[in-house]
Design a protein around this motif. Structure first.
Motif, PDB file in Angstrom:
ATOM      1  N   THR A  96       0.858  -1.176   0.000  1.00  0.00           N
ATOM      2  CA  THR A  96       0.000   0.000   0.000  1.00  0.00           C
ATOM      3  C   THR A  96       0.897   1.229   0.000  1.00  0.00           C
ATOM      4  N   ILE A 106      -0.659   5.197  -8.861  1.00  0.00           N
ATOM      5  CA  ILE A 106      -1.064   3.880  -9.383  1.00  0.00           C
ATOM      6  C   ILE A 106      -0.340   3.602 -10.705  1.00  0.00           C
ATOM      7  N   SER A 107      -0.291   4.613 -11.613  1.00  0.00           N
ATOM      8  CA  SER A 107       0.414   4.393 -12.896  1.00  0.00           C
ATOM      9  C   SER A 107       1.886   4.112 -12.669  1.00  0.00           C
ATOM     10  N   ALA A 110       1.884   0.348  -9.960  1.00  0.00           N
ATOM     11  CA  ALA A 110       1.200  -0.909 -10.322  1.00  0.00           C
ATOM     12  C   ALA A 110       1.992  -1.787 -11.301  1.00  0.00           C
ATOM     13  N   ILE A 113       4.351  -4.270  -9.542  1.00  0.00           N
ATOM     14  CA  ILE A 113       3.897  -5.213  -8.505  1.00  0.00           C
ATOM     15  C   ILE A 113       3.795  -6.622  -9.104  1.00  0.00           C
ATOM     16  N   HIS A 118      -0.718  -8.153  -3.610  1.00  0.00           N
ATOM     17  CA  HIS A 118      -1.881  -7.270  -3.739  1.00  0.00           C
ATOM     18  C   HIS A 118      -1.430  -5.824  -3.580  1.00  0.00           C
ATOM     19  N   PHE A 119      -1.857  -4.951  -4.503  1.00  0.00           N
ATOM     20  CA  PHE A 119      -1.524  -3.530  -4.385  1.00  0.00           C
ATOM     21  C   PHE A 119      -2.810  -2.760  -4.083  1.00  0.00           C
ATOM     22  N   THR A 151      -7.133  -1.196  -6.685  1.00  0.00           N
ATOM     23  CA  THR A 151      -6.942  -1.233  -8.136  1.00  0.00           C
ATOM     24  C   THR A 151      -7.768  -2.385  -8.707  1.00  0.00           C
ATOM     25  N   THR A 154      -8.442  -6.204  -7.380  1.00  0.00           N
ATOM     26  CA  THR A 154      -8.081  -6.398  -5.964  1.00  0.00           C
ATOM     27  C   THR A 154      -9.137  -7.270  -5.286  1.00  0.00           C
TER      28      THR A 154
END
Ligand code: NAP
Length: 312
Positions: A96, A106-107, A110, A113, A118-119, A151, A154
């Motif tokens: 997180t 996020i861009s 992500a 990952i 899990h993000f 995202t 998830t």
């Protein structure tokens, strides 16, 4: 009862991570808190004050075996950190962040990952104008909102687990879409900070005319701007560069309103000014009723230097 996450890794050890460390201890002393920070000075302070159970030089070392990894660095540094930790994350771990902007983070994060991790981006709406490893405190998140921005794909159970964790730190939790988050925060936090920076800049320009009077008579309203404008320059540079569209949209609207008020003053339209200020006063009352500030004199704040919980 077992801990929500047995091992938590805090990457970056400033105000937010430090407050999380204190609040985690308050919630459950069995949690192992690992931490890493960029500078040796911050790591030394963290060891000296016992902020974490273990302090590492690199974020790759800190995330080993962690069930929850929290990216608590400036928004512009998130991608590099994500890249560094990716190969070292435990399968099934949750990553997180606490960044003040969501779509850009996020861009940036992500794509790094790995499968099976899990993000779940997040943003606690709590802060002060102070920064660094000594600035954190356990009650920072009490009765403040923490927004979770899961995202695509998830697992709801993982979002629920992270929500339980934040509630354990004292926060109320809501779930939001990233673009909506960025627009809401542009109104409630980002544009107000820019306006505060501008107002303090204007006052600084005028200082030559007024000598020390700007400082001496600051309690007339200016002081509250200076508190917000004292916030960390790196953090705020990154916020504006990464929430460009929403901030510019709100500043456009702000400029239009400012022109309307300017015109009302010039044309001596007292009714317009009175109506406008009556409407804004009601908004202030709404904030107090929502439990997001106090009605005490001086907004319940001690003299500016020790103030807490400004609009993040
Ligand atoms: P802070 O007190 O300034 O701490 C930032 C931490 O990040 C420090 O440990 C710093 O390391 C590290 N860091 C800085 N630049 C870095 C880089 N390029 N690479 C790796 N590490 C770096 O900041 P904070 O207030 O806790 O803010 C952390 C995050 O929370 C930011 O994303 C911010 O947007 C968000 N946030 C802040 C607030 C607030 O009001 N302050 C509220 C909510 C969310 P060194 O100490 O070694 O330099």
């Amino acid at each position: 009862m077992s801990a929500i996450y047995e091992k938590v890794a805090l990457i970056g050890l400033g105000l937010i991570a430090g407050s999380m460390a204190h609040a985690i201890r308050r919630m459950d002393s069995s949690v192992h808190i690992a931490g890493s920070a960029r500078s040796a000075e911050t790591r030394d302070i963290a060891r000296e004050i016992g902020l974490c159970d273990s302090v590492y030089e690199t974020s790759a070392q800190a995330v080993a075996d962690a069930d929850l990894v929290v990216l608590a660095v400036p928004v512009g540094a998130m991608e590099a950190v994500a890249k560094e930790i990716a190969p070292h994350l435990k399968p099934g771990a949750v990553v997180t962040d606490v960044g003040s902007v969501k779509a850009a983070v996020i861009s940036a994060v992500a794509p790094h990952i790995p499968e099976g991790v899990h993000f779940i981006p997040a943003h606690p709406l709590a802060g002060t104008e102070h920064s660094g490893p000594r600035s954190g405190f356990a009650t920072l998140f009490d009765n403040r909102w923490c927004l979770l921005v899961p995202t695509e794909g998830t697992e709801p159970a993982e979002t629920d687990r992270l929500a339980r964790f934040w509630r354990g730190l004292g926060a109320n939790v809501d779930v939001m879409e990233p673009e909506h988050h960025d627009l809401v925060l542009a109104v409630t936090s980002h544009a107000p900070h820019l306006i505060a920076y501008t107002m303090v800049g204007v006052a600084d320009d005028l200082r030559r005319v007024t000598d020390s009077e700007v400082i001496k008579y600051s309690a007339a309203g200016f002081r509250d701007f200076t508190r917000i404008a004292a916030s960390d320059p790196t953090m705020w540079r990154d916020v504006f560069l990464n929430n460009k569209a929403a901030t510019l949209e709100i500043l456009g609207r702000f400029t239009e309103e400012l022109f309307a008020l300017q015109r009302a003053i010039r044309t001596e339209d007292g009714d317009m000014l009175h109506d406008y200020f009556t409407r804004t006063r009601a908004i202030r009352r709404g904030i107090i009723e929502a439990g997001q500030d106090t009605d005490a004199p001086n907004f319940g704040r001690a003299p500016a230097s020790s103030a807490v919980n400004p609009p993040e």
